[in-house]
Enzyme design. Structure first.
Site, PDB file in Angstrom:
ATOM      1  N   LYS A   1      17.128  -0.846  16.886  1.00 49.15           N
ATOM      2  CA  LYS A   1      16.003  -0.958  15.945  1.00 49.15           C
ATOM      3  C   LYS A   1      15.809  -2.396  15.465  1.00 49.15           C
ATOM      4  O   LYS A   1      16.772  -3.097  15.175  1.00 49.15           O
ATOM      5  CB  LYS A   1      16.254  -0.077  14.719  1.00 49.15           C
ATOM      6  CG  LYS A   1      16.200   1.404  15.026  1.00 49.15           C
ATOM      7  CD  LYS A   1      14.794   1.908  15.144  1.00 49.15           C
ATOM      8  CE  LYS A   1      14.177   2.169  13.784  1.00 49.15           C
ATOM      9  NZ  LYS A   1      12.915   2.908  13.905  1.00 49.15           N
TER      10      LYS A   1
ATOM     11  N   CYS B   1     -28.208 -13.567   0.689  1.00 45.90           N
ATOM     12  CA  CYS B   1     -26.869 -13.865   0.161  1.00 45.90           C
ATOM     13  C   CYS B   1     -26.192 -14.931   1.033  1.00 45.90           C
ATOM     14  O   CYS B   1     -26.072 -14.760   2.246  1.00 45.90           O
ATOM     15  CB  CYS B   1     -26.032 -12.587   0.149  1.00 45.90           C
ATOM     16  SG  CYS B   1     -24.305 -12.885  -0.244  1.00 45.90           S
TER      17      CYS B   1
ATOM     18  N   CYS C   1     -23.337 -13.881  -4.487  1.00 46.19           N
ATOM     19  CA  CYS C   1     -24.698 -14.198  -4.927  1.00 46.19           C
ATOM     20  C   CYS C   1     -25.045 -13.578  -6.281  1.00 46.19           C
ATOM     21  O   CYS C   1     -26.111 -13.861  -6.831  1.00 46.19           O
ATOM     22  CB  CYS C   1     -25.715 -13.758  -3.881  1.00 46.19           C
ATOM     23  SG  CYS C   1     -25.835 -11.968  -3.721  1.00 46.19           S
TER      24      CYS C   1
ATOM     25  N   GLU D   1      14.157  -0.978  27.449  1.00 48.21           N
ATOM     26  CA  GLU D   1      12.697  -0.808  27.420  1.00 48.21           C
ATOM     27  C   GLU D   1      12.187  -1.040  26.007  1.00 48.21           C
ATOM     28  O   GLU D   1      12.935  -0.833  25.061  1.00 48.21           O
ATOM     29  CB  GLU D   1      12.329   0.651  27.791  1.00 48.21           C
ATOM     30  CG  GLU D   1      12.751   1.056  29.161  1.00 48.21           C
ATOM     31  CD  GLU D   1      12.730   2.584  29.318  1.00 48.21           C
ATOM     32  OE1 GLU D   1      12.083   3.282  28.509  1.00 48.21           O
ATOM     33  OE2 GLU D   1      13.374   3.064  30.257  1.00 48.21           O
TER      34      GLU D   1
ATOM     35  N   CYS E   1     -23.542  -5.672  -0.377  1.00 47.68           N
ATOM     36  CA  CYS E   1     -24.477  -6.574  -1.032  1.00 47.68           C
ATOM     37  C   CYS E   1     -25.716  -6.504  -0.151  1.00 47.68           C
ATOM     38  O   CYS E   1     -25.636  -6.784   1.047  1.00 47.68           O
ATOM     39  CB  CYS E   1     -23.924  -7.995  -1.039  1.00 47.68           C
ATOM     40  SG  CYS E   1     -25.212  -9.199  -1.376  1.00 47.68           S
TER      41      CYS E   1
ATOM     42  N   LYS F   1      10.549  -0.066  22.586  1.00 49.84           N
ATOM     43  CA  LYS F   1      10.378   1.202  21.871  1.00 49.84           C
ATOM     44  C   LYS F   1       9.075   1.073  21.101  1.00 49.84           C
ATOM     45  O   LYS F   1       9.016   0.441  20.042  1.00 49.84           O
ATOM     46  CB  LYS F   1      11.555   1.448  20.931  1.00 49.84           C
ATOM     47  CG  LYS F   1      11.444   2.746  20.171  1.00 49.84           C
ATOM     48  CD  LYS F   1      12.772   3.050  19.515  1.00 49.84           C
ATOM     49  CE  LYS F   1      12.751   4.107  18.449  1.00 49.84           C
ATOM     50  NZ  LYS F   1      11.539   4.717  18.031  1.00 49.84           N
TER      51      LYS F   1
ATOM     52  N   CYS G   1     -22.353  -8.737  -6.348  1.00 54.63           N
ATOM     53  CA  CYS G   1     -21.768  -9.449  -5.206  1.00 54.63           C
ATOM     54  C   CYS G   1     -21.080 -10.728  -5.713  1.00 54.63           C
ATOM     55  O   CYS G   1     -21.701 -11.506  -6.443  1.00 54.63           O
ATOM     56  CB  CYS G   1     -22.875  -9.786  -4.210  1.00 54.63           C
ATOM     57  SG  CYS G   1     -22.342 -10.951  -2.953  1.00 54.63           S
TER      58      CYS G   1
END
Ligand code: IVH
Length: 681
Positions: A328, A445, A425, A123, A440, A125, A422
């Site tokens: 694993k 922008c 811009c 199955e 911003c 895990k 920003c």
């Protein structure tokens, strides 16, 4: 007397309708959340649920714990009560690779010769949170965390909100009668795509995003407010019956999975049974190879001895049963150097930091960038430019930084300063009280405009087929588009000036743009990109208000009456409509013919009244006659030829000249789906 009798009879028939609604909703819930195969639309589901709620409001004494309304999320609690498990909730020993798994097999074979004859179940895990679910007389009675394996925490109120967890077993009236007391174990988790959608929503709302699906699932289930759990997309897969009283349960793992499934529990469809250990290992390895494509994070596969009596007889070492082993997968965490931080500007102006990494291979993929979540995260973890950082890549989740490796510092690392302007811009950035994000706020922008339009044209919004971020950038750069409404004024000559555009491409794009004009109100609301308004809420708003102009007039108080709309979202909606740039956009959209309507009440005949339709080409499911009947039944009119007065052209495959005429006259073009939307069907 007659009136009294009538009242009794009415109440009896209402009660049977109530029971029928409960059964139906449970079934649809199961089809949607467990089988991933819904039978009805969300709208139809909501209608059933609303009818049920209305009946419960009239008859509060009818409400039973298995009612679908009981998932909504109870009041927050002070703390979780401890609860003792009916049997130890065990863990798993790990096997790293095929040889380790073979060594486990040899060990158990030496202990018991039956091992040689048993089968094996493999199955996935899943990396989530173990939950223990108690059912008494077929009703969900309690749900707990694993805790230390002996005593866990009672998180019933939270688990009740998880729709993949059945409130009643079996779901239907099948002959299957589970033992009166049965305790089932499963793994609660969040699918990767749901996790990403959740983070996107949080980011747009300026809230802190989650670090990974596992922590989000665990955190959401282990917090005290069930309403919050209800808003998180948690799901579940079950794999064990921990305890049963008063009845028989299967004696093999494979039959357990089939049995759980038959009772209505979600079970992994990736589980397989094998006759020998080598085939089981081979499957676990195949599973590992496909791990990137899995819809959830899996940290391994579990190989289990199928014969549960044998598995129990093999006993336990510490907390690990000898009868199973976790195969694993290698952890996908590596360290690499953080070269710099790039700041991206999102659609709502949110600034997000992205790590620029020294390229590194993680599980066969070269990783150059990773998410740094937000500026607070960088500060809290004290992540510095030049640091070695621990990076994780899990499934399809964007790689993310976990932490810096402080011991590897040379002294040359530099503390990172978040931007004050920003990056796109150059205007000042702002921080909103109570939010983690920096914004911003410049409406003009260019980076925001690109992201805004990218969202506007996207599949879940206006769905302008063929238009993506590349074309949006081209259009903005060429000065052809300054806002979303400009998309509808584009001409073929404009498009032909762009690189990569020939006649056919330009024509197709224009047709797609035309078609988008007929999108439903819900989609138009999504497309506007109002902070905090996602797909579900857009649907609620569309149904509640029915038009953009009605929504525009809504007040914050009124909006908060809608389920899921809190003060922040209400304020964000009101604020969006109050901004003059948005007002101008709405006017332009309306002038371009985008002013969708939706029925606000329950479906009633007449949703299409006053509208004239022309149908052309072959529709996906409706024949020409059926389409005509559908439109007329909903109050609309069907005519043969397109004129200025035509409200909509319903377009199918291989259309005729009607399409060209509709395009020339600017008539809205819709598909069958949109026609159904308009009718509220
Ligand atoms: S079986 C005796 N099966 O993995 C039963 N565990 O590392 C022992 N897990 O605590 C557990 N998927 O939370 C089992 N298909 C699966 C699983 C699974 C995930 C988790 C579970 C367990 C942990 C052990």
């Amino acid at each position: 007397m007659a009136g009294f009798l009538f009242a009794i009879i009415q109440s009896m028939s209402e009660h049977s309708r109530y029971e029928e609604l409960k059964t139906q909703i449970h079934l649809h819930n199961y089809r949607y959340h467990v089988l991933d195969a819904p039978l009805i639309s969300d709208l139809e589901y909501d209608r059933l649920l609303n009818e049920l709620k209305a009946l419960e409001a009239q008859h509060p004494d009818w409400v039973a714990p298995d009612s679908p309304t009981q998932r909504a999320g109870a009041k927050p609690s002070e703390k979780f009560e401890k609860t003792r498990h009916p049997a130890p909730i065990l863990s798993l020993a790990n096997a790293f690779g095929a040889d380790d798994a073979r060594a486990w097999y040899e060990r158990v074979k030496k202990l018991d010769e039956r091992v040689e004859r048993t089968k094996f179940v493999v199955e996935p895990k899943i990396d989530g949170l173990s939950v223990i679910l108690h059912y008494r007389n077929g009703m969900f009675a309690q749900g707990a965390t694993r805790g230390d394996g002996e005593v866990g925490e009672d998180i019933s109120a939270n688990l009740r909100t998880v729709r993949a967890i059945p409130l009643k077993i079996p779901l239907d009236d099948s002959a299957l009668r589970p033992p009166p007391y049965i305790v089932v174990r499963g793994e609660a988790f969040i699918r990767i795509k749901d996790f990403e959608a959740l983070n996107k929503k949080l980011e747009e709302a300026g809230e802190k995003t989650y670090l990974n699906p596992r922590n989000t699932a665990a955190g959401s289930l282990r917090q005290l407010d069930p309403q919050l759990t209800a808003s998180r997309p948690i799901t579940l897969l079950t794999y064990q019956i921990v305890h049963a009283e008063g009845g028989d349960i299967p004696t093999s793992q494979w039959e357990t999975l089939q049995y759980l499934k038959a009772l209505g529990f979600p079970v992994s469809d990736a589980a397989r049974r094998f006759d020998d250990i080598e085939s089981a290992i081979a499957y676990a390895q195949t599973f590992e190879m496909g791990r990137d494509a899995l819809p959830y994070e899996a940290d391994g596969a579990v190989i289990k001895i199928d014969d549960l009596t044998l598995a129990a007889d093999l006993g336990v070492v510490g907390k690990d049963p000898r009868g199973a082993t976790a195969f694993k997968f290698p952890a996908r965490e590596v360290t690499t150097k953080l070269l710099g931080v790039e700041v991206e500007v999102g659609r709502t102006g949110v600034l997000t930091p992205k790590a620029l990494l020294e390229p590194v291979e993680i599980g066969g993929v070269i990783v150059r960038n990773a998410t740094l979540h937000n500026f607070d995260f960088i500060a809290e973890k004290d992540i510095r430019i030049g640091d070695r950082v621990l990076v994780k890549r899990a499934g399809e989740v964007i790689p993310y930084i976990i932490a810096p490796v402080v011991d590897a510092r040379t002294g040359a690392e530099k503390i990172y300063q978040p931007p004050t302007v920003c990056p796109a811009c150059g205007q000042d950035v702002e921080h909103i009280e109570g939010e983690v994000a920096w914004y911003c706020v410049n409406a003009a922008c260019p980076a925001q405009l690109v992201r805004n339009l990218e969202h506007f044209v996207s599949r879940g919004a206006m769905d302008i087929v063929g238009m993506g971020i590349k074309i949006v950038e081209q259009l903005i750069q060429a000065g052809l588009v300054k806002d979303a409404a400009d998309l509808f004024a584009l001409k073929k000559e404009d498009l032909l000036t762009l690189e990569g555009f020939a006649e056919k491409k330009a024509e197709n794009l224009l047709l797609a743009t035309q078609q988008a004009k007929g999108q439903s109100l819900r989609r138009v609301i999504i497309a506007l990109g109002i902070r905090g308004v996602g797909e579900v809420m857009a649907g609620d708003l569309a149904r509640r208000y029915g038009s953009l102009s009605a929504l525009e007039k809504s007040t914050a108080d009124e909006l908060q009456q809608i389920e899921g709309v809190g003060p922040n979202i209400a304020a964000s909606i009101v604020d969006w409509f109050a901004r003059s740039a948005n007002q101008a956009l709405l006017k332009k959209l309306q002038a371009a013919g985008i002013d969708p309507r939706e029925q606000t009440a329950e479906k009633s005949v007449g949703a299409l009244s006053g509208l004239t339709f022309v149908v052309t080409g072959a529709l996906p499911t409706l024949s020409r006659e059926a389409a005509k009947k559908f439109i007329e039944e909903n109050g609309g009119k069907v005519v043969d030829s397109v004129s200025k007065k035509t409200s909509y052209l319903v377009l199918g495959e291989n259309p005729g000249s009607k399409l060209t005429k509709a395009q020339t006259l600017g008539v809205k073009i819709i598909g069958e789906d949109q026609l159904r939307n308009l009718a509220g069907a």
